[in-house]
Design an enzyme around this catalytic site. Structure first.
Site, PDB file in Angstrom:
ATOM      1  N   CYS A   1       0.856  -1.193   0.000  1.00 58.86           N
ATOM      2  CA  CYS A   1       0.000   0.000   0.000  1.00 58.86           C
ATOM      3  C   CYS A   1       0.886   1.234   0.000  1.00 58.86           C
ATOM      4  CB  CYS A   1      -0.960  -0.013   1.176  1.00 58.86           C
ATOM      5  SG  CYS A   1      -0.218   0.321   2.773  1.00 58.86           S
ATOM      6  N   ALA A   2       0.304   2.367   0.301  1.00 60.18           N
ATOM      7  CA  ALA A   2       1.054   3.624   0.257  1.00 60.18           C
ATOM      8  C   ALA A   2       2.108   3.693   1.363  1.00 60.18           C
ATOM      9  CB  ALA A   2       0.104   4.809   0.335  1.00 60.18           C
TER      10      ALA A   2
END
Length: 110
Positions: free
Chosen positions: A7-8
């Site tokens: 994810c980020a």
């Protein structure tokens, strides 16, 4: 099976990873000793991709798929993009089903 969650920043994905671990642990059919999970930010994907059996992509980085594919394709790693609803619910069971389906499709295409 080594499952990499991406994810980020790696923070919310850790919660999803914990949910997936619980699904495996509580399953009568799955052996938790045969699974490893790791949550990472997308920026670390290149250094973590080796020996990965499946990649789980969080919805917040789905737009980066064009940058992710060249990293995973040489390794023939199946991937799933988790939709926002499943991610928001931290629904580890659904994500595990998605991973198994992606794995089966990858094996059929070999």
């Amino acid at each position: 099976m080594k499952i990499l969650l991406c994810c980020a920043g790696g923070f919310s994905t850790t919660m999803l990873m914990d949910s997936m671990k619980r699904v495996v642990k509580n399953s009568k059919k799955l052996d938790e000793n045969t699974f490893t999970f790791k949550a990472i930010p997308v920026d670390l994907l290149q250094s973590e991709v080796e020996d990965t059996d499946a990649l789980v992509i969080g919805p917040q980085i789905a737009h980066k798929l064009d940058a992710i594919k060249p990293i995973i394709e040489p390794y023939h790693i199946p991937y799933v993009i988790v939709d926002k609803d499943t991610y928001g619910k931290m629904d580890g069971a659904t994500v595990m089903k998605m991973v198994f389906i992606a794995q089966k499709k990858a094996q059929m295409n070999k």
